[in-house]
Scaffold this motif. Sequence first.
Motif, PDB file in Angstrom:
ATOM      1  N   GLN A 198       0.827  -1.066   0.169  1.00 55.34           N
ATOM      2  CA  GLN A 198       0.070   0.009   0.094  1.00 55.34           C
ATOM      3  C   GLN A 198       0.896   1.062   0.006  1.00 55.34           C
ATOM      4  O   GLN A 198       0.726   2.111  -0.731  1.00 55.34           O
ATOM      5  N   ARG A 199       1.949   1.269   0.760  1.00 54.68           N
ATOM      6  CA  ARG A 199       2.987   2.253   0.823  1.00 54.68           C
ATOM      7  C   ARG A 199       3.434   2.467  -0.367  1.00 54.68           C
ATOM      8  O   ARG A 199       3.650   3.540  -0.999  1.00 54.68           O
ATOM      9  N   SER A 200       3.969   1.218  -1.021  1.00 55.57           N
ATOM     10  CA  SER A 200       4.667   1.626  -2.321  1.00 55.57           C
ATOM     11  C   SER A 200       3.633   2.008  -3.380  1.00 55.57           C
ATOM     12  O   SER A 200       4.041   2.823  -4.246  1.00 55.57           O
ATOM     13  N   LEU A 201       2.491   1.712  -3.542  1.00 55.52           N
ATOM     14  CA  LEU A 201       1.372   2.217  -4.213  1.00 55.52           C
ATOM     15  C   LEU A 201       1.373   3.792  -4.133  1.00 55.52           C
ATOM     16  O   LEU A 201       1.161   4.477  -4.949  1.00 55.52           O
ATOM     17  N   CYS A 202       1.101   4.109  -2.879  1.00 56.99           N
ATOM     18  CA  CYS A 202       1.115   5.493  -2.455  1.00 56.99           C
ATOM     19  C   CYS A 202       2.237   6.403  -3.185  1.00 56.99           C
ATOM     20  O   CYS A 202       1.982   7.429  -3.668  1.00 56.99           O
ATOM     21  N   GLU A 203       3.436   5.827  -3.092  1.00 59.52           N
ATOM     22  CA  GLU A 203       4.551   6.382  -3.684  1.00 59.52           C
ATOM     23  C   GLU A 203       4.774   6.883  -5.039  1.00 59.52           C
ATOM     24  O   GLU A 203       4.848   7.581  -5.506  1.00 59.52           O
ATOM     25  N   LYS A 204       4.195   5.239  -5.667  1.00 58.42           N
ATOM     26  CA  LYS A 204       4.104   5.446  -7.071  1.00 58.42           C
ATOM     27  C   LYS A 204       3.237   6.240  -7.624  1.00 58.42           C
ATOM     28  O   LYS A 204       3.299   6.976  -8.301  1.00 58.42           O
ATOM     29  N   GLN A 205       1.826   6.520  -6.704  1.00 49.72           N
ATOM     30  CA  GLN A 205       0.890   7.268  -6.972  1.00 49.72           C
ATOM     31  C   GLN A 205       1.454   8.896  -7.143  1.00 49.72           C
ATOM     32  O   GLN A 205       1.075   9.587  -7.809  1.00 49.72           O
ATOM     33  N   ARG A 206       2.092   8.942  -5.991  1.00 53.57           N
ATOM     34  CA  ARG A 206       2.595  10.172  -5.668  1.00 53.57           C
ATOM     35  C   ARG A 206       3.589  10.713  -6.902  1.00 53.57           C
ATOM     36  O   ARG A 206       3.776  11.844  -7.589  1.00 53.57           O
ATOM     37  N   GLU A 207       4.428   9.585  -7.081  1.00 50.15           N
ATOM     38  CA  GLU A 207       5.443   9.962  -8.258  1.00 50.15           C
ATOM     39  C   GLU A 207       4.754  10.221  -9.449  1.00 50.15           C
ATOM     40  O   GLU A 207       5.120  11.369 -10.208  1.00 50.15           O
ATOM     41  N   VAL A 208       3.668   9.360 -10.058  1.00 49.06           N
ATOM     42  CA  VAL A 208       2.888   9.603 -11.005  1.00 49.06           C
ATOM     43  C   VAL A 208       2.352  11.211 -10.925  1.00 49.06           C
ATOM     44  O   VAL A 208       2.233  11.801 -12.034  1.00 49.06           O
ATOM     45  N   ASP A 209       1.819  11.675  -9.847  1.00 50.08           N
ATOM     46  CA  ASP A 209       1.158  12.729  -9.713  1.00 50.08           C
ATOM     47  C   ASP A 209       2.181  13.854 -10.044  1.00 50.08           C
ATOM     48  O   ASP A 209       2.035  14.895 -10.523  1.00 50.08           O
ATOM     49  N   GLU A 210       3.607  13.543  -9.143  1.00 52.43           N
ATOM     50  CA  GLU A 210       4.563  14.563  -9.234  1.00 52.43           C
ATOM     51  C   GLU A 210       4.925  14.475 -10.720  1.00 52.43           C
ATOM     52  O   GLU A 210       5.199  15.800 -11.304  1.00 52.43           O
ATOM     53  N   LEU A 211       5.050  13.610 -11.456  1.00 53.68           N
ATOM     54  CA  LEU A 211       5.493  13.690 -12.797  1.00 53.68           C
ATOM     55  C   LEU A 211       4.338  14.313 -13.789  1.00 53.68           C
ATOM     56  O   LEU A 211       4.782  15.388 -14.424  1.00 53.68           O
ATOM     57  N   GLN A 212       3.289  14.080 -13.500  1.00 51.37           N
ATOM     58  CA  GLN A 212       2.134  14.944 -14.122  1.00 51.37           C
ATOM     59  C   GLN A 212       2.379  16.395 -13.867  1.00 51.37           C
ATOM     60  O   GLN A 212       2.330  17.091 -14.725  1.00 51.37           O
ATOM     61  N   THR A 213       2.259  16.799 -12.510  1.00 49.07           N
ATOM     62  CA  THR A 213       2.457  17.900 -12.011  1.00 49.07           C
ATOM     63  C   THR A 213       3.772  18.779 -12.717  1.00 49.07           C
ATOM     64  O   THR A 213       3.734  19.860 -13.389  1.00 49.07           O
ATOM     65  N   GLY A 214       4.960  18.015 -12.573  1.00 48.27           N
ATOM     66  CA  GLY A 214       6.087  18.336 -12.878  1.00 48.27           C
ATOM     67  C   GLY A 214       6.259  18.694 -14.542  1.00 48.27           C
ATOM     68  O   GLY A 214       6.756  19.968 -15.031  1.00 48.27           O
ATOM     69  N   GLY A 215       5.584  18.101 -15.357  1.00 48.32           N
ATOM     70  CA  GLY A 215       5.669  18.172 -16.870  1.00 48.32           C
ATOM     71  C   GLY A 215       4.810  19.429 -17.300  1.00 48.32           C
ATOM     72  O   GLY A 215       5.263  20.264 -18.032  1.00 48.32           O
ATOM     73  N   GLU A 216       3.379  19.417 -16.695  1.00 43.41           N
ATOM     74  CA  GLU A 216       2.806  20.736 -17.092  1.00 43.41           C
ATOM     75  C   GLU A 216       3.394  21.845 -16.470  1.00 43.41           C
ATOM     76  O   GLU A 216       3.457  22.832 -17.347  1.00 43.41           O
TER      77      GLU A 216
END
Length: 638
Positions: free
Chosen positions: A64-82
């Motif tokens: 669950q923790r790793s899923l959250c991190e991955k989700q955060r990473e995805v979110d960060e990646l999304q946020t960072g690109g835009e």
Amino acid sequence: MSVTRRLTQIEHEQESRLRNVISETAVRRAELNALRQRDMDMKTYIADLEFQRVVLEDKYHKLQRSLCEKQREVDELQTGGEDAIRELVLEYDFQVKQMKINGDNHQHQMQHDIQTQIEHILQEKVGRFQQERTQAQEALLEVETELRELDTKYRSEVLKLNEEQGERLEGTKQHVGAKRALIETEIREVGAEMEKIRAEIAAEEKMLEEQQQVNRSVGVSLMEAIQKDREQSQETQALAEELRLQELALSEKRQKIETMLEYVAHTQMDTARIHERLTAEETNRRRLHNRLQELKGNIRVFCRARPLLSQDTSEVSDMAFPDDFDDCNQEIILRDAPQSVLGATAAARELSFRFDQVFDPLTTNAEIFEEISQLVQSALDGYNVCVFAYGQTGSGKTYTMSARGDGMIPRATQQLFASSDVLRAKGWEYAFRGLFLEIYNEAIHDLLIQTDKAKYEIRHDQGKTEVTGLSSVALTSATMVNEIFERANKNRSVAATKANERSSRSHSVFVITIHGSNSKTGERCEGTLNLIDLAGSERLNQSQATGDRLKETQAINKSLSCLGDVIAALGSRAENPNRHIPYRNSKLTYLLQNSLGGESKTLMFVNISPAKAHFNETINSLRFATKVNSTRLARKKG
Ligand SMILES: Nc1ncnc2c1ncn2[C@@H]1O[C@H](COP(=O)(O)OP(=O)(O)OP(=O)(O)O)[C@@H](O)[C@H]1O
């Protein structure tokens, strides 16, 4: 012995009970141990399951923790690109604006400078101004070119950046998507696994619950078993304690029994010694008793005067009796009043008669029996004994011999049975048989059965007397003898009514034959006890007696004088051993042949009336008795 057997039985029962309890306890303990082992296994299994569950939960949390991190990473990646694109666009706009501002400023400056220069040139150097203007225009052109190039460059860079950013974004998106799909698959798998684990856990929990339920019931049974075990242990302890106490009591009892057995053995030895002594003493006693009886005389005469009765019409005679305590002077003295015979007065008579015993009218049967009982003992010791009651009618013969429960006959039979019981302890066993007969007019009649037809014959064979045809009965108890005696007296009284006062005119004879044997000493003895109530002895005036009465009187006189003769002849045998004894002269003496003479004991009661009216008959009776009393039987030699 029965106590020992009982104690041994109790001991066996207790041991068997204890063994059962011990084996049951062992089974319970084994069950208990099995349950404990099972409980331990279940606890271990539950602990394992708990550990697996914790591991799985830990794994689940990590995922669950790793899923959250991955989700955060995805979110960060999304946020960072835009943001980068926006920054690039802004930078681009800013640079464009800056460049425009800078260009405008530069242009204005240049225009100003140019105008200044132009003006200067114009003013100062018109030519040059032109040139400079051209130069400026060229420079402007260059700047514009540069600007265009910059713009192109910027645009291409922006495009490139956009492309790169798009590619990167796409890649990131794809990567994130793939990763997300992977993670989602993993999550799904983990979820499924979690579900499975949850189901397993639920199943395990259910199983656990069931197991706990089982455990609880097992625990309850365990507690019950423990309780039961405890109770059984207590019971076992109580039983063991009881057993110990019983064993203690048993050993005490055994000890007591052993002591008692020792005591019994000693006592038995003592008893055997005492028995031997008693047997020897019994033989000695018999010898001494017989010697005493011989010293007292084998023929004894007791005189007994009855009291004056209400039916006696005359006065009491003048009689003097010996002092109660004067055993040596047993004399009765009768005094006759002076009588006038043919006008002359005859002197008063005083007659004295000496006997072995003289009993006054107040003497009871019980007191008299004390003397008779010694002769009964002699009969038990194997001697022949005759007890006669002699006297005139109404003098008290029957009262002396047969008074119900009190006379010599009932007392003698009681003593026979009582003494035989005592002698049993000394090894003697006795058997008694009885004959009960009447001799009337020299004819024998059976008093035990009522018949006039039977013919009886007296036979003597080797010292034994038998009356053929006469019923003889085994006498087994004093009560039975009393019954027979009553029956005989009844038969006698029936006959009496037929034969006119026959009871007074006949001799009644009760013969008890005694057989004794001693199993210890091998001794044997045979005695006879003859108890005879003689016919009335009064002399009738023969001239007045006729018919049956005369016949009766003659028979009585004959038999009584025969009895006197026999006794007298026996007495004279001391001087003349060959002297003939006329037993055969009467039925009575012939019947008593073996009981008169030799070592036999004879006792005669002379019963007298105290009435004056019977004075002469009393004198006659006393004279006859004196004749008998002067006889001493000669002992057989050897
Ligand atoms: N010692 C005594 N004390 C009291 N009463 C007696 C005594 N002796 C005899 N009698 C009584 O005298 C009466 C006659 O006695 P008993 O019948 O014994 O005489 P008996 O000699 O047997 O006469 P019989 O020859 O007719 O049979 C009876 O009533 C009896 O009860």
